[in-house]
Design a protein around this motif. Structure first.
Motif: not given
Length: 167
Positions: A107-111
């Motif tokens: 999730s944080i990578t996509e963000y």
């Protein structure tokens, strides 16, 4: 979208849970020394207040099945590194073994790629933290190199394993 693992901004009301989870030497052994140990509610409140001032948001609480269980951040770099960000994360010990870190890193990578316009995300992992290396590999991060004796933690030198992913 992952229903069990959600990233959300930290709130002052999280300070007791955050302090309880972070006040654990097993966690601190894998974190940088600027994070205090022991870790108390004052430390948690200070950190939460810092995150509330971020623009754009870079640090988030990790919530697993409705409970705060850790913290993750994607820290924007400066100057010529401004298209890069470093991720860091920890999961409270009672929540280990549930694939939470793997899902939170996704999730944080996509963000970072989609909302912060970074082109490269990297992580620096202590030599002995094999679980964290697996989390990154499961998310498509590649090992970029090993920095020999780059980390001094608990009175000893350790190698740092650097992982990266490109947009």
């Amino acid at each position: 979208m992952d229903q069990d693992v959600v990233l959300r901004p930290l709130e002052i009301s999280d300070k007791s849970v955050l302090a309880k989870l972070a006040n654990n030497k097993k966690i601190w052994d894998n974190l940088r020394d600027y994070i205090p140990f022991p870790y108390d509610e004052n430390d948690a409140e200070y950190f939460i207040n810092q995150t509330l001032e971020e623009n754009p948001k870079q640090n988030f609480g990790i919530v697993y099945q409705g409970e705060l269980c850790g913290v993750i951040g994607v820290i924007l770099q400066q100057d010529v590194y401004r298209k890069s960000a470093e991720i860091g994360y920890w999961i409270g010990e009672p929540f280990w073994g549930n694939e939470i870190a793997t899902r939170a890193v996704r999730s944080i990578t996509e963000y970072g790629f989609n909302d912060l316009d970074v082109q490269r995300i990297y992580a620096a992992i202590f030599d002995y933290n094999k679980a964290s290396m697996k989390v990154l590999e499961k998310n498509g991060f590649q090992k970029e190199g090993i920095f020999k004796n780059a980390i001094f933690k608990n009175g000893k030198l350790y190698d740092e394993h650097r992982f990266f992913k490109l947009k």
